[in-house]
Design a protein around this motif. Structure first.
Motif, PDB file in Angstrom:
ATOM      1  N   ARG A   6      -3.353  18.947  -1.786  1.00 36.72           N
ATOM      2  CA  ARG A   6      -2.087  18.512  -2.185  1.00 36.72           C
ATOM      3  C   ARG A   6      -1.652  17.147  -1.173  1.00 36.72           C
ATOM      4  O   ARG A   6      -0.868  16.124  -2.113  1.00 36.72           O
ATOM      5  CB  ARG A   6      -0.181  18.741  -1.045  1.00 36.72           C
ATOM      6  N   TRP A   9      -2.641  13.753  -2.655  1.00 39.09           N
ATOM      7  CA  TRP A   9      -1.807  12.627  -3.130  1.00 39.09           C
ATOM      8  C   TRP A   9      -0.828  12.504  -2.869  1.00 39.09           C
ATOM      9  O   TRP A   9      -0.428  11.547  -3.287  1.00 39.09           O
ATOM     10  CB  TRP A   9      -0.988  14.310  -4.430  1.00 39.09           C
ATOM     11  N   PHE A  10      -0.182  12.753  -1.607  1.00 41.10           N
ATOM     12  CA  PHE A  10       0.643  12.492  -0.694  1.00 41.10           C
ATOM     13  C   PHE A  10       0.236  10.924  -0.273  1.00 41.10           C
ATOM     14  O   PHE A  10       1.525   9.840   0.205  1.00 41.10           O
ATOM     15  CB  PHE A  10       1.404  13.665   0.055  1.00 41.10           C
ATOM     16  N   ILE A  12      -1.025   8.472  -1.858  1.00 47.70           N
ATOM     17  CA  ILE A  12      -1.656   7.470  -2.736  1.00 47.70           C
ATOM     18  C   ILE A  12      -0.168   7.003  -2.341  1.00 47.70           C
ATOM     19  O   ILE A  12      -0.548   5.242  -2.911  1.00 47.70           O
ATOM     20  CB  ILE A  12      -1.877   8.422  -4.157  1.00 47.70           C
ATOM     21  N   PRO A  13       1.071   6.718  -2.229  1.00 47.25           N
ATOM     22  CA  PRO A  13       2.434   6.146  -2.930  1.00 47.25           C
ATOM     23  C   PRO A  13       2.239   5.044  -1.529  1.00 47.25           C
ATOM     24  O   PRO A  13       1.499   3.628  -1.550  1.00 47.25           O
ATOM     25  CB  PRO A  13       3.529   7.224  -2.796  1.00 47.25           C
ATOM     26  N   VAL A  16      -0.634   2.660  -1.985  1.00 47.98           N
ATOM     27  CA  VAL A  16      -0.401   1.519  -3.012  1.00 47.98           C
ATOM     28  C   VAL A  16       0.331   0.084  -2.234  1.00 47.98           C
ATOM     29  O   VAL A  16       0.251  -0.154  -2.854  1.00 47.98           O
ATOM     30  CB  VAL A  16       0.110   2.203  -4.087  1.00 47.98           C
ATOM     31  N   LEU A  17       1.101   0.715  -1.625  1.00 46.43           N
ATOM     32  CA  LEU A  17       2.495   0.336  -1.221  1.00 46.43           C
ATOM     33  C   LEU A  17       1.736  -0.753  -0.132  1.00 46.43           C
ATOM     34  O   LEU A  17       1.808  -2.098  -0.077  1.00 46.43           O
ATOM     35  CB  LEU A  17       3.447   0.623  -0.176  1.00 46.43           C
ATOM     36  N   LEU A  20      -0.070  -3.720  -1.964  1.00 49.02           N
ATOM     37  CA  LEU A  20       0.495  -4.145  -2.515  1.00 49.02           C
ATOM     38  C   LEU A  20       0.537  -5.632  -1.374  1.00 49.02           C
ATOM     39  O   LEU A  20       0.750  -6.708  -1.558  1.00 49.02           O
ATOM     40  CB  LEU A  20       1.529  -4.042  -3.599  1.00 49.02           C
ATOM     41  N   TYR A 243      -0.175 -23.162  11.378  1.00 50.49           N
ATOM     42  CA  TYR A 243       0.898 -23.712  10.551  1.00 50.49           C
ATOM     43  C   TYR A 243       1.164 -24.980  10.319  1.00 50.49           C
ATOM     44  O   TYR A 243       1.502 -25.399   9.041  1.00 50.49           O
ATOM     45  CB  TYR A 243       2.282 -22.905  11.652  1.00 50.49           C
ATOM     46  N   PHE A 247       1.601 -25.359   6.161  1.00 50.08           N
ATOM     47  CA  PHE A 247       3.307 -25.918   5.380  1.00 50.08           C
ATOM     48  C   PHE A 247       3.362 -27.306   6.087  1.00 50.08           C
ATOM     49  O   PHE A 247       4.549 -27.893   5.125  1.00 50.08           O
ATOM     50  CB  PHE A 247       4.055 -24.542   6.450  1.00 50.08           C
ATOM     51  N   LEU A 250      -0.131 -29.490   3.509  1.00 52.90           N
ATOM     52  CA  LEU A 250       0.232 -28.448   2.746  1.00 52.90           C
ATOM     53  C   LEU A 250      -1.581 -28.609   2.317  1.00 52.90           C
ATOM     54  O   LEU A 250      -1.752 -28.403   0.841  1.00 52.90           O
ATOM     55  CB  LEU A 250       1.002 -29.228   1.213  1.00 52.90           C
ATOM     56  N   PHE A 252      -3.570 -25.766   1.700  1.00 51.32           N
ATOM     57  CA  PHE A 252      -3.401 -24.997   1.835  1.00 51.32           C
ATOM     58  C   PHE A 252      -4.758 -24.326   1.490  1.00 51.32           C
ATOM     59  O   PHE A 252      -5.410 -22.627   1.837  1.00 51.32           O
ATOM     60  CB  PHE A 252      -2.762 -23.855   0.166  1.00 51.32           C
TER      61      PHE A 252
END
Lengths: 283, 436
Positions: A6, A9-10, A12-13, A16-17, A20, A243, A247, A250, A252
């Motif tokens: 269990r 499974w918990f 995983i969210p 994922v976050l 990302l 920086y 910026f 440019l 990159f």
């Protein structure tokens, strides 16, 4: 066993976050760092490790690297030494102890940009209180030698309280009986400090060092506001240089390369400390 | 401690189900952040105007926008303020325009950004907005700065240029005149500061930042030098070396400029001059209004003239100021254009000049009786603005200025000789421009 499943499974969210918002950008930056990407020349192509090779010939990068190392080494050393002394002093019982502890925290509580602006005025050649106090006319932020040291001093002023708080917490865990026992055995103050306090404080010290070294190595806002990297790039750190490349001009691809270098260095520093922490030091 | 005895409703559900549910919530939250739909049209178009902090009362700009909305009932304007520092504004635009953001329609730009934003394809071609005949009404410097490859990518909104502020009362006291050449300035400053202890001779902006480039270029140009000529880098010239050496001499050999300028931006120099502690100052026009306030110690004692030059060469001021453009990805380009047209009209510029003190880019306003009555010195600014020179008008300016800022700073702080600094600047800029 079922609970463990269990639990998996918990997780995983969150994974994922996290992937990302951190893993994806990280991979993208690494991908960019292998590109020659100059927005303004409309150039975008894969160049492999070319960007990393050209770091070696970039005097401004080497200068920024040197400044970053100097800043990190000096500020972290001073913060640890002062923080340790202050924590030991505060840890004794005396009147108004609570008040003193609260007051010590003030510099840490002021937002970085605000304190940098404040120090800009303190260092002002003409109106600054520092020159007023010492009766001199030193151009603190205008001379390459003083400017970087002025930045170190500002950082020490601001983050020593953080070190003090962590170390005080560590000191309070040390049982009183150990001091008493040492006294009975005839140990002097110095012996108590080096034989009992320091060894028992070691894990906390390492945590402090991890936090402070990483923060100092990535320093951006405080110095950017104080000097903008000048004069003559004498206070330009890796983050500030990255920086500007990213910026303001440019570029990159190359800017991402610099960011990856900062990331690799901080990664190496973390691994080094975590190794130390896991090796042989336990309460 | 035993915690496990309580049961929650979800604890009976299989783990994967809870996990999937959480993921769903997460993703819908993310989705909510991304898709911002405009409210369904009731015939009213909303446009967003991004700009830096307005000097003075922000309500003044709001009132102007309301005038526009009253005349264009089908358009509503949301004005959104960006951080005060121009570097951060540049960063905001770069990130958002590179990401093809449609979240704003009209943007205000520093004079040095327009060619860059035009080349990257972020700006809408506004050539049709100003007919040929009307372009002559604007000062030539800003028009040059907003033109890229023959097309117009922004409309000049307000203008700035470097000026020499001097203490009229002190010059009068010693029977001296405002200097025409840099050498005269040195002589005058030395003479007066000798008699007036505690007074600085000449202050300007020497911190490592964009303003330093503005300052140095004025010495280059007023000695016949330049940075970029017909696409070639010419920064390492004898004229420029002489000019830069003169600036370091102001601090060192002549001693008329205090060393503190090496860290100074506009406001600290304005404070020093405004408290009556300097004879000469180089600054932008905004300082004038502040010196005329009731509580200003130098009120009525300040004169303004064009900057001095080297003997036999014309004076030169660096052009500053802001321009309005339209986001290429705007959903409502026509409404945005109408708003740009309005804000750059003579009427709006006059209002801004009278209330905030922004100097108009339309030349006819310098003969406007209301403006002259309120700001008598504005007529004399006309000639300065006519000859004000834009910094190199090239999409690559931001690359060049990074090099110039650090090399000029090295010369002023004494870590490099002017010769070495300019030689190194020449090499670095050539290398960058030859990158592809």
């Amino acid at each position: 066993m079922r609970n463990e499943e269990r639990g998996r499974w918990f997780v995983i969210p969150s994974l994922v976050l996290l992937s990302l918002v951190t893993v994806y950008p990280l991979i993208y930056v690494i991908y960019l760092s292998l590109q020659r990407r100059l927005l303004i020349f409309d150039v975008s192509r894969f160049v492999g490790i070319d960007n990393y090779v050209s770091l070696a010939g970039d005097a401004r990068f080497l200068n920024a690297f040197k400044n970053t190392l100097y800043f990190t080494a000096l500020s972290v050393t001073l913060e640890l030494a002062l923080g340790l002394a202050a924590a030991v002093l505060i840890n004794r019982s005396f009147r108004l102890k609570g008040l003193v502890r609260a007051v010590v925290l003030i510099p840490w509580a002021i937002p970085t940009v605000v304190s940098a602006r404040m120090w800009e005025w303190i260092y002002n050649t003409d109106f600054g209180i520092l020159n007023h106090l010492i009766g001199a006319k030193i151009n603190w932020l205008g001379s390459p030698f003083w400017a970087i040291n002025a930045a170190v001093f500002m950082d020490v002023w601001k983050t020593t309280p953080f070190v003090v708080i962590l170390l005080t917490a560590g000191l309070q865990v040390i049982p009183r009986e150990l001091y008493q026992a040492a006294r009975v055995d005839g140990a002097g103050r110095w012996a108590v400090f080096t034989r009992i306090v320091l060894p028992l404080l070691k894990p906390v010290i390492l945590v402090v060092l991890i936090f402070r070294t990483l923060d100092a190595f990535r320093v951006f806002d405080a110095i950017y506001v104080l000097t903008g990297g000048g004069p003559a790039n004498s206070t330009e750190t890796l983050s500030i240089y990255a920086y500007k490349v990213l910026f303001q001009t440019l570029r990159f691809g190359y800017g991402s390369t610099l960011a990856v270098v900062v990331f690799l260095c901080t990664g190496a520093i973390s691994v080094f400390y975590i190794r130390l922490l896991s090796k042989g030091v336990r309460l | 401690m035993r915690e496990g005895t309580r049961t929650y409703a979800w604890s009976a559900a299989p783990g994967w189900m809870v996990s999937a549910l959480l993921l769903l919530v997460l993703l819908s939250l993310l989705g909510g952040c991304v898709s911002k739909k405009e409210p369904a049209g009731d015939g009213v178009t909303t446009i967003v105007f991004k700009h830096g902090k307005i000097a003075g009362d922000p309500a003044l700009l709001r009132r102007l926008i309301e005038t526009f909305e009253a005349r264009n009932p089908d358009i509503r304007v949301k004005d959104e303020t960006l951080p005060a520092s121009t570097d951060e504004q540049h960063q905001f635009y770069v990130i958002n325009l590179e990401g093809k953001s449609r979240d704003f329609d009209v943007l205000s730009m520093d004079v040095i950004w327009v060619p860059e934003f035009a080349k990257t394809g972020w700006l809408r071609d506004l050539s049709h907005l100003l007919p040929e005949g009307e372009r002559d009404e604007f000062f030539p410097g800003p028009m040059q700065a907003v033109t890229y490859r023959g097309a117009l990518y922004a409309v000049p909104w307000y203008i700035d240029a470097g000026l020499l502020y001097y203490r009229k009362d002190l010059l009068d006291k010693y029977g001296l005149k405002p200097p025409q050449t840099w050498q005269e300035l040195v002589k005058t400053a030395r003479y007066v500061t000798e008699k007036e202890p505690g007074l600085y001779g000449f202050i300007w902006q020497g911190k490592q930042y964009e303003g330093l480039v503005c300052n140095v270029l004025e010495y280059f140009w007023s000695n016949g030098g330049d940075v970029l000529k017909n696409g070639k880098v010419v920064i390492n010239s004898p004229e420029n070396v002489e000019a830069l050496r003169f600036m370091t001499d102001l601090i060192g050999r002549y001693g008329v400029t205090p060393r503190l300028v090496v860290t100074a931006i506009e406001e600290p120099t304005r404070h020093i001059f405004g408290s009556g502690r300097a004879l000469f100052m180089r600054n932008w026009p905004y300082a004038w209004n502040i010196f005329q306030r009731e509580d200003s110690p130098v009120r009525g004692k300040v004169g303004v003239s064009r900057l001095p030059s080297f003997p036999g060469k014309p004076s030169a001021s660096t052009l500053g100021g802001w321009q309005l453009g339209v986001n290429r990805y705007s959903r409502n380009p026509e409404a945005a254009e109408r708003f740009v047209r309005f804000l750059t009209s003579a009427e709006a510029q006059k209002t801004l000049a009278l209330t905030i003190g922004y100097k108009p880019t339309r030349r006819s306003l310098y003969r406007d009786p209301d403006l002259i009555a309120q700001q008598p010195f504005i007529a004399s600014l006309h000639d300065v603005f006519m000859t004000a020179r834009p910094r190199p008008v090239t999409p690559y300016y931001m690359l060049m200025t990074q090099v110039m800022q650090s090399e000029f700073s090295a010369a002023l702080s004494g870590t490099k000789s002017p010769e070495d600094a300019l030689k190194s600047a020449q090499e670095q800029i050539e290398q960058m421009l030859g990158a592809e």
